[in-house]
Write a protein that holds these residues in place. Structure first.
Motif, short mmCIF file in Angstrom:
data_model
loop_
_atom_site.label_atom_id
_atom_site.label_comp_id
_atom_site.label_asym_id
_atom_site.label_seq_id
_atom_site.Cartn_x
_atom_site.Cartn_y
_atom_site.Cartn_z
N ASP A 71 10.17 17.06 60.02
CA ASP A 71 10.41 16.46 61.51
C ASP A 71 10.30 17.46 62.77
OD1 ASP A 71 11.57 14.26 59.86
OD2 ASP A 71 13.41 15.18 60.00
N CYS A 73 9.58 19.40 66.03
CA CYS A 73 9.50 18.82 67.53
C CYS A 73 9.15 20.35 68.16
CB CYS A 73 10.78 18.33 68.05
SG CYS A 73 10.71 18.04 69.77
N TRP A 86 13.60 21.89 63.97
CA TRP A 86 13.27 20.99 62.77
C TRP A 86 14.33 20.84 61.89
CZ3 TRP A 86 11.89 25.96 63.24
CH2 TRP A 86 12.13 27.14 62.42
N ALA A 126 16.01 15.08 62.17
CA ALA A 126 14.98 15.06 63.20
C ALA A 126 15.60 15.49 64.67
CB ALA A 126 14.85 13.56 63.07
N GLU A 128 15.12 16.92 68.35
CA GLU A 128 14.11 16.96 69.32
C GLU A 128 14.69 17.76 70.59
OE1 GLU A 128 11.42 14.17 70.24
OE2 GLU A 128 11.17 13.57 68.11
N THR A 130 14.28 18.01 74.86
CA THR A 130 13.84 17.55 76.25
C THR A 130 14.43 18.39 77.11
OG1 THR A 130 13.73 15.26 75.36
CG2 THR A 130 13.95 15.46 77.76
N TRP A 142 20.08 15.26 67.83
CA TRP A 142 19.50 14.96 66.45
C TRP A 142 20.65 13.81 65.96
CZ3 TRP A 142 22.36 18.82 68.60
CH2 TRP A 142 23.62 18.90 68.22
N ASP A 190 16.25 9.37 64.65
CA ASP A 190 15.10 9.73 65.50
C ASP A 190 14.97 9.11 66.76
OD1 ASP A 190 14.67 9.90 62.93
OD2 ASP A 190 13.33 8.48 62.27
N SER A 192 13.79 10.13 70.44
CA SER A 192 12.81 10.70 71.34
C SER A 192 12.97 10.58 72.70
CB SER A 192 11.48 10.53 70.68
OG SER A 192 10.37 11.38 71.40
N THR A 245 7.03 8.82 68.55
CA THR A 245 6.90 10.13 69.55
C THR A 245 5.82 9.39 70.34
OG1 THR A 245 5.84 12.28 69.77
CG2 THR A 245 4.74 10.89 67.89
N HIS A 291 6.58 12.33 59.91
CA HIS A 291 7.16 12.25 60.88
C HIS A 291 7.07 13.55 61.81
CE1 HIS A 291 11.60 11.60 63.09
NE2 HIS A 291 10.74 12.34 63.80
N THR A 293 6.03 15.17 66.09
CA THR A 293 5.99 14.93 67.77
C THR A 293 4.52 15.54 68.32
OG1 THR A 293 7.13 17.05 67.97
CG2 THR A 293 8.29 15.02 67.93
#
Length: 307
Positions: A71, A73, A86, A126, A128, A130, A142, A190, A192, A245, A291, A293
Motif C-alpha cells: 500500500d 503512498c 507504507w 494502508a 496515506e 495529505t 491509517w 483505505d 484517501s 486513489t 493497492h 496511490t
C-alpha cells in the motif's frame, strides 16, 4: 474590461494546458505480498498505464520484522521531496517511511511507531499522507483495529473492526499524538483524502462484512483532520472494491480501486461527485498491480526514471 477578462481567461487556459502537457501521472503500487517493495507505472492520459523499470522494484523494504512494502503512498511535499509511507506488516503497530529527491535514490527507511502506545492495537494498514497547505503540515492516517474497543464477531474476518487514526507532522521527524480520525459506527479502511476547493474529500472503503458492503464511499469535511460527514451511498458496483486513489482530469474525477476478488483494477468517473459511471473497461494497468496511490510529477522528473 470584457476584452481584458477574455485575454486573462485565455492565458489561464493556455497555462493550464501547458502544465498538463508538462506533467505525467505516476502510480505507486505493490505486487504479491509486498515483499519486493515499490513498483511504479506511468500514464499520460490516466487510462493507459505502463510499468517502469520492466515492472521491477524501485526500493526493497528493510524495516520491521516482516519487511513488507504494501500500500505505498507517495506525495510531493512542500519541501520538494517525495515522501512515502507504507504498510510494513499485516500485524504491526507502526508504518514505514522514506523520502527521495528523484524517486530513485531513497533515504534510510524508518519505522514510525504510530500505535505503539496501544498494547491492544492489532495492525496499521494502508497509511496515506495529505498536505494541509493552510496549516503547512502533513497528516498521516491509517486503519487500525484495537482489540475490544469496537467489539466484533471473532468468527467474521478474524474479528477486525477498524477505524481511521492520524498524526500530524511538519518534518516527518516529530509527530503529534495519535488521534481518532473517522468513526461512523462501521468497519472502515483505505481512506484517501484530497483537497477540493474549501473542503477535503475522503474516499474510503466500507469494510462491513455482514451485511456485506465491501465498497467505496465518500465523506467530506471543511477541516483535514476532523469533522467528516457520514459516508455516502456506494460509488462502486456489485463487486468487492478497496484501495481507492484519485485523479481529477479536465474537471472529471476518476477513482481507481482494486477489485481484489477479481484480481484486476476498476475505475469510476464523475463530474459532480454524486453521479458515477463505471469505466473499468477503459483503463489498462500492469498485470498483478495491487493497492497503491497516484501522484503527478513533472515531465523532467519523469525523464530521469528508468524505463
Amino acid at each position: 474590461m470584457k476584452k481584458i477578462s477574455s485575454l486573462v481567461l485565455l492565458l489561464m487556459q493556455v497555462l493550464y494546458l501547458r502544465a498538463q502537457s508538462d506533467s505525467v501521472y505516476l502510480f505507486a503500487y505493490f505486487k504479491n505480498n509486498g515483499q519486493d517493495g515499490l513498483h511504479l507505472a506511468y500514464s499520460h492520459d490516466g487510462f493507459k498505464w505502463s510499468a517502469l523499470k520492466k515492472d521491477s522494484s524501485f526500493l526493497q523494504p528493510t524495516v520491521a520484522k516482516d519487511k513488507l512494502m504494501r500500500d505505498p503512498c507517495i506525495i510531493r511535499g512542500a519541501d520538494g521531496l517525495f515522501h512515502m509511507v507504507w504498510t510494513v506488516s499485516w500485524n504491526d503497530r507502526g508504518i514505514g517511511y522514506a523520502s527521495s529527491k528523484d524517486l530513485i535514490n531513497w533515504s534510510e527507511q524508518r519505522f514510525i511507531p504510530v500505535m505503539m502506545h496501544e498494547d491492544s492495537a492489532r495492525n496499521c494498514w494502508a497509511p496515506e499522507i495529505t498536505y494541509d497547505a493552510k496549516k503547512q503540515q502533513y497528516m498521516i492516517y491509517w486503519a487500525t483495529t484495537i482489540k475490544g474497543k469496537y467489539p466484533a464477531d471473532p468468527k467474521v474476518e478474524n474479528g477486525y473492526n477498524h477505524r481511521m487514526y492520524y498524526v500530524l507532522t511538519k518534518d516527518f521527524k516529530t509527530f503529534s499524538k495519535t488521534k481518532l480520525l473517522y468513526d461512523k459506527g462501521f468497519n472502515v479502511i483505505d481512506a484517501s483524502i484530497v483537497p477540493n476547493g474549501k473542503q477535503f474529500i475522503m474516499f474510503l472503503k466500507d469494510e462491513t462484512r455482514e451485511p456485506v458492503q465491501k465498497n467505496i464511499k465518500i465523506a467530506t469535511s471543511k477541516k483535514l483532520n476532523s469533522g467528516y460527514s457520514e459516508a455516502s451511498a456506494p460509488i462502486t458496483g456489485n463487486y468487492w472494491a478497496e484501495g481507492p486513489t484519485t485523479l481529477k482530469i479536465n474537471g472529471t474525477w476518476i477513482v481507481y480501486f482494486d477489485k481484489y476478488r477479481d484480481h484486476k483494477y476498476g475505475a469510476v468517473q464523475s463530474t459532480d461527485l454524486k453521479n458515477w459511471t463505471d469505466i473499468s473497461d477503459k483503463i489498462s494497468l500492469p498485470s498483478g498491480i495491487r493497492h497503491g496511490t497516484i501522484l503527478t510529477i513533472s515531465k523532467a522528473a519523469f525523464e530521469l526514471l528508468p524505463k
